[in-house]
Design a protein around this motif. Sequence first.
Motif, PDB file in Angstrom:
ATOM      1  N   UNK A 154       6.005 -44.404  -3.928  1.00 40.84           N
ATOM      2  CA  UNK A 154       5.431 -45.392  -4.846  1.00 40.84           C
ATOM      3  C   UNK A 154       6.504 -46.328  -5.379  1.00 40.84           C
ATOM      4  N   UNK A 155       7.614 -45.749  -5.797  1.00 44.13           N
ATOM      5  CA  UNK A 155       8.702 -46.607  -6.296  1.00 44.13           C
ATOM      6  C   UNK A 155       9.222 -47.514  -5.187  1.00 44.13           C
ATOM      7  N   UNK A 156       9.246 -47.004  -3.976  1.00 43.75           N
ATOM      8  CA  UNK A 156       9.751 -47.767  -2.830  1.00 43.75           C
ATOM      9  C   UNK A 156       8.840 -48.953  -2.522  1.00 43.75           C
ATOM     10  N   UNK A 157       7.561 -48.708  -2.316  1.00 44.81           N
ATOM     11  CA  UNK A 157       6.668 -49.793  -1.881  1.00 44.81           C
ATOM     12  C   UNK A 157       6.433 -50.811  -2.991  1.00 44.81           C
ATOM     13  N   UNK A 158       6.616 -50.399  -4.259  1.00 44.07           N
ATOM     14  CA  UNK A 158       6.445 -51.347  -5.360  1.00 44.07           C
ATOM     15  C   UNK A 158       7.721 -52.107  -5.691  1.00 44.07           C
ATOM     16  N   UNK A 159       8.811 -51.756  -5.017  1.00 41.63           N
ATOM     17  CA  UNK A 159      10.058 -52.470  -5.255  1.00 41.63           C
ATOM     18  C   UNK A 159      10.805 -52.016  -6.482  1.00 41.63           C
ATOM     19  N   UNK A 163      16.375 -49.983  -1.033  1.00 31.80           N
ATOM     20  CA  UNK A 163      16.452 -49.067   0.105  1.00 31.80           C
ATOM     21  C   UNK A 163      17.513 -47.996  -0.096  1.00 31.80           C
ATOM     22  N   UNK A 164      18.642 -48.362  -0.686  1.00 36.78           N
ATOM     23  CA  UNK A 164      19.718 -47.392  -0.900  1.00 36.78           C
ATOM     24  C   UNK A 164      19.291 -46.341  -1.925  1.00 36.78           C
ATOM     25  N   UNK A 165      18.622 -46.790  -2.987  1.00 42.63           N
ATOM     26  CA  UNK A 165      18.165 -45.846  -4.005  1.00 42.63           C
ATOM     27  C   UNK A 165      17.079 -44.926  -3.453  1.00 42.63           C
ATOM     28  N   UNK A 166      16.192 -45.487  -2.646  1.00 40.97           N
ATOM     29  CA  UNK A 166      15.145 -44.655  -2.036  1.00 40.97           C
ATOM     30  C   UNK A 166      15.764 -43.586  -1.140  1.00 40.97           C
ATOM     31  N   UNK A 167      16.729 -43.997  -0.308  1.00 41.59           N
ATOM     32  CA  UNK A 167      17.379 -43.036   0.590  1.00 41.59           C
ATOM     33  C   UNK A 167      18.104 -41.954  -0.205  1.00 41.59           C
ATOM     34  N   UNK A 168      18.720 -42.341  -1.325  1.00 37.33           N
ATOM     35  CA  UNK A 168      19.411 -41.353  -2.163  1.00 37.33           C
ATOM     36  C   UNK A 168      18.403 -40.390  -2.795  1.00 37.33           C
ATOM     37  N   UNK A 169      17.259 -40.917  -3.242  1.00 34.73           N
ATOM     38  CA  UNK A 169      16.234 -40.041  -3.819  1.00 34.73           C
ATOM     39  C   UNK A 169      15.713 -39.056  -2.774  1.00 34.73           C
ATOM     40  N   UNK A 170      15.503 -39.528  -1.555  1.00 36.46           N
ATOM     41  CA  UNK A 170      15.041 -38.630  -0.494  1.00 36.46           C
ATOM     42  C   UNK A 170      16.083 -37.539  -0.225  1.00 36.46           C
ATOM     43  N   UNK A 171      17.363 -37.892  -0.288  1.00 37.58           N
ATOM     44  CA  UNK A 171      18.418 -36.884  -0.106  1.00 37.58           C
ATOM     45  C   UNK A 171      18.430 -35.905  -1.267  1.00 37.58           C
ATOM     46  N   UNK A 172      18.207 -36.398  -2.495  1.00 35.91           N
ATOM     47  CA  UNK A 172      18.160 -35.500  -3.657  1.00 35.91           C
ATOM     48  C   UNK A 172      16.951 -34.570  -3.575  1.00 35.91           C
TER      49      UNK A 172
END
Length: 997
Positions: A154-159, A163-172
Amino acid sequence: MTVPGRRSSTFTRLLRHGFTDPSASERLLETPELAPVRSDPVLLDALGATADPDLALLGLVRIVEAQDADERRALLDTLVTAKPLRDRLLGVLGASEALGDHLARHPRDWHALVTYEAADLHPGVAEFERGLAEATDPVALRVAYRRCLLAIAARDVCGTTDIAETAAELADLATATLRAALAIARTAAPEDAAQCRLAVIAMGKCGGHELNYVSDVDVIFVAEPADGGDEGKAMRAASRLAAHLMRICSETTVEGVIWPVDANLRPEGRNGPLVRTLSSHLAYYQRWAKTWEFQALLKARPVAGDPELGQDYVEAVSPLVWQAAERDNFVADVQKMRRRVVDNIPAAQVERELKLGPGGLRDVEFAVQLLQLVHGRSDATLHSGTTLDALAALAAGGYVGRADAAQLDEAYRFLRAMEHRIQLYRLRRTHLVPEDEADLRRLGRSLGLRTEPVVSLNKEWKRHASVVRRLHEKLFYRPLLDAVAQLAPGETRLSARAAAHRLEALGYADPAAALRHLEALSSGVSRKAAIQRTLLPVLLGWFADSADPDAGLLGFRKVSDALGKTPWYLRLLRDEGAAAENLARVLSAGRLAPDLLLRAPEAVAILGDPDGLVPRGRDHLEQEVLAAVGRAETAEGAVAAARGVRRRELFRTTAGDLIGSYGTEDSPAEEDPGALVDRVGNAVTDLNAATIAGALRAAVRAEWGDTLPTRFAVIGMGRFGGHELSYGSDADVLFVHEPREGVDEQEAAKAAGRVVAEMRRLLQLPTADPPLLIDADLRPEGKSGPMVRTLKSYEAYYRRWSLVWESQALLRAEVMAGDADLGARFIELIDPLRYPVEGLGDDAVREIRRLKARMESERMPRGADPTLHTKLGRGGLSDVEWTVQLLQMQHGWDEPGLRTTRTRRALAAAHAAGLVDTEDASILDEAWVLATRVRNGVMLVRGRAGDTFPSDGRELAAVGRYLGYEPGHVGDMLEDYRRLTRRARAVVEELFYGAHL
C-alpha cells in the motif's frame, strides 16, 4: 432507464475513468453490497486512479461480499470517508491480483491498511516482529506475513515510500519472518535449540537491504556448541534447526509459500554442509573461496538467531572481502564475471529480461560491487551492501562521476520499480517484462504513466536500459580519464593510486604505463583531445575485454600518433559505429595484426568500411598488383608495390578473422569455425598467388621486356596448392617452363633459372613489408635437382624415377601464376600419377604408411608434447591429411569428387562416396579445422609461426579467446583439443593404418 442502443451514463463515466471493460464493471457496480457507495463520485475517482480500475473494482466487490453485515458497513463507511484507506486499499487491489485474493480469503485484514500514523509510514524490524508475533505455526506465519506485505504494498503503490525504502521494508519483513520461523523451529525441538548457538546470515538482496516482493532469500548458517558442548552434536542439532527453518518458509501450504530460503551461497554450495562453525567458514574462505564468493559476502548481514555469533561472523569475513582484489586470480575472475551469462536465457526472452538481459539490473549491481572490491580495500566508506548507497558513496569519493552516478541511480530505480510491480501482480518470482497489452497497460499505469501507458512504458524502459548498457564506460573508464585530466576547482577525481588499482582489476598489467598513454592521448584543449576523451572510455572497455589490454592501448596510441593529424582518422572512429570497436579488437588480440597496421596505419580505414573485412578475390588482387608493377620504374620498386598490396590484404584478412572470431556488439562471432579457416586459407592463397604473379612480371620485364624466351608457370604445392595457407606458411611451388619456338633449349633454361632467382630475391628483400618465402623443395630430386625444369623433363622424370611420396605431394598441385596453358598441360601430365587407375598397389600403400610412421618418430621436435602438436601430433594436421590423401590416391581415379587439392573438400567427397562414415568424417574435419585455427591463432597472437600452444600464460589466454573460450578456461581449451584429436587419431588408426580403404 437506458434507451436501447445507447450507452448508459455510467458506462461512459467508467470509460472516461480508465476502465477497459466498462460493461463488466457496470454489472459489478450493480452488486447489492455496493449500494451504499455506488453513486458516490469519490469511489469512481479513486478506482480510476489505480493501475487497473477493472481489477480494483472486482477485488473490492469480492472483499465486500466476504464481510458480515457490520463489518461491511464499517468498511464502506471508512472507504468513502477516509482517503488514506481508500487510496491504499484500492491501490493495492488495482496492482495485485494476489493480494486481492488474500483479502477475499481473510476479509478482516483490510484493517491493516487503516492505520496511518508516523510509525506505520516507516516500520522497521521491530514493528514487523510485532505483526508476526502471534504466528505459532507455518500457516499462521504465512497469513501474518501477507498481512504485513499488504501494508508495504500500500505504501509502495501510493508513493508513500520510494523504491529503496520499499526494498528495505521487504528486507526487514524477511528478517522478522526468519526470526519467527527460527522461533517456531526452536519450539518444535527444544533439545536441539539448547545444544547450539545458531546465527542466520542474510546474503544477496536480503542482506543488502534491497529485497524484491518475491525472491529467494539467500542465507548462510553459522553455529557453535552451547556452553562448551560437543561440537558434532551441536552441528547436527543446528543443521536440523536450519533445515526446519527453511521448510517453514519454503514449503507449500493451504496459504501458499512465503519464499524459498536458499543456502547455496554457503562454502562448497549445495555439496557442502548446511551449517558450519565460524572457524570452518574462515578456513574455507582463506584457502578455497573464489572471487565471486567474496563478492557475495559484500552483502552478508546477521539477521536471526544468536546476534553475537552473527556479528562475529561478519567481522571475521569482512577483512577477507576487502583483500579479494589482491588475490592472484582476481583479474582473470573479474574478466570472467564481467562477461554476461545469458546463454541459459531463451532467445525469445533475452530482450524482456529485466535482471539478466542487456542493460539489466544485474549489470548495475555487478559493476558497483566490482568497484567496491577494487577501491573498498582502502576506503571504508564504500563498505555498504546496498547498491544505491554504494553507488552514492562511489560518487562522493570520486570513484564515479556524479552526473553518471545520478543517471545510473535513476535508471536502477526505474528498473527496480518495474520489477517490483511485475512481481506484485501475482506475487510470483519473475523478471520478465510481460508481452500482453493489458499487463503492459497495468504496469505502465502503476508507474504513473497514464497517457498512452504502453508506449510510454516501452520508451522509458528502453531509455533507462540504454543508460545501463553504457555503464562500464561510465563507471569504469570515464573516471580514469578524469584522473589524468584538468578538472574544475572543487571537482573530486580518482587518485593516481585508485586509478592504478582499477586498471589492475580490469586486466592491465602495467597501470602506470596505461595512465601515461591516457594522459598523452587525452590531455590538452584541442579538438583532437576532446574526441579522444569521448572515444577512450569506450575503447578501454573493449581493450579490457581482451587477453592483452596493455597491448591494445599501446597500439592505439601508436596508431593515433601516426594518424592523429589526418582529418579523417578520429572522425572515422567517432562517426562510423563499427570502426572503433573493430580497431580495439584488432589491436588487443595479438601482435600480427597491429604490426601489419602500424607499418601502414592508413589501412585503419578498412575497419570502417562495411565491406572492408571481406577478402578480395584473386582476379581483383592480380589486376591491382600487375597495374602497380606496370607503373614502377624498377623491379625492386615493382615488387615493393606488390608486397605493399600483400601487406594491406594480410591486414584485411587478419582483421576479418579476429573480428569474426571475437564478434562485436552488433555482429555475433562466426558460429562455423570451418568457414573462418576456409576464408583465411583462400584469402592468403589468393594474395600470395597475386604477389608471385607480380614478382614474375617484374622479373621478366626487367631483363626481357614483355616476353620471356620460354613459357613459364608457377605450380602451387602443399598448403599453397591446397588453398590452406596459414598466416606464417611458406609458399611451396614447382617451376615449369617450355622454350618458345626457335629458342635454344639452353638459352631458355638459363632464362627460366634467372627468372626464378630474381623472383626469390625480390620477394625476400628486407623492407617494412613481410617477406614471401618461396620453397621449391618438393621438386624432382629435391634440393639436389634443378630449380626449374621443362615440361618434357618433368614427364621423363615422373615416368622413370617418380617415388610414391612424390605422387602424394602432387595431389596438392595447382597452377598459381604464369602461362595458363603450360600450367594446364602440367596438371594433365601429373593426373595419372596422383590418381592411378585401379588405385595404389599393396607395396605403395605399405610405403606410404612406412613414411608416415617414420615421420611421426623422427620429425617431432624434441620435448614437444605430441598431444598438443598441431602438425605432427596425435590426430593433428598430418594425421588427417595423410588419411585423406591415401583415400584420394586409392579412389580418385573412380570418384571425381576426390580430385581436389583441398583437404576438407576431399574428405567431404570421401564421405559422399561412402568411403568414410558420417561420424568419422565429422571427427576428422573438426580436428583438422581446430588444429588449423590453433596455428592461425598462435601466429596472430605471437606474430611468428608455431605448431603448438604458447607456453606464456597471457599468449595462451589470447589463443583461447581467439578460439572462443572465456577468460580462465585455457584448461578447458587444452582438454578439448586433446579429446578431439584423440578421437581423430582413433579414426586415423582405422582408416589409414587399418584395412579399411
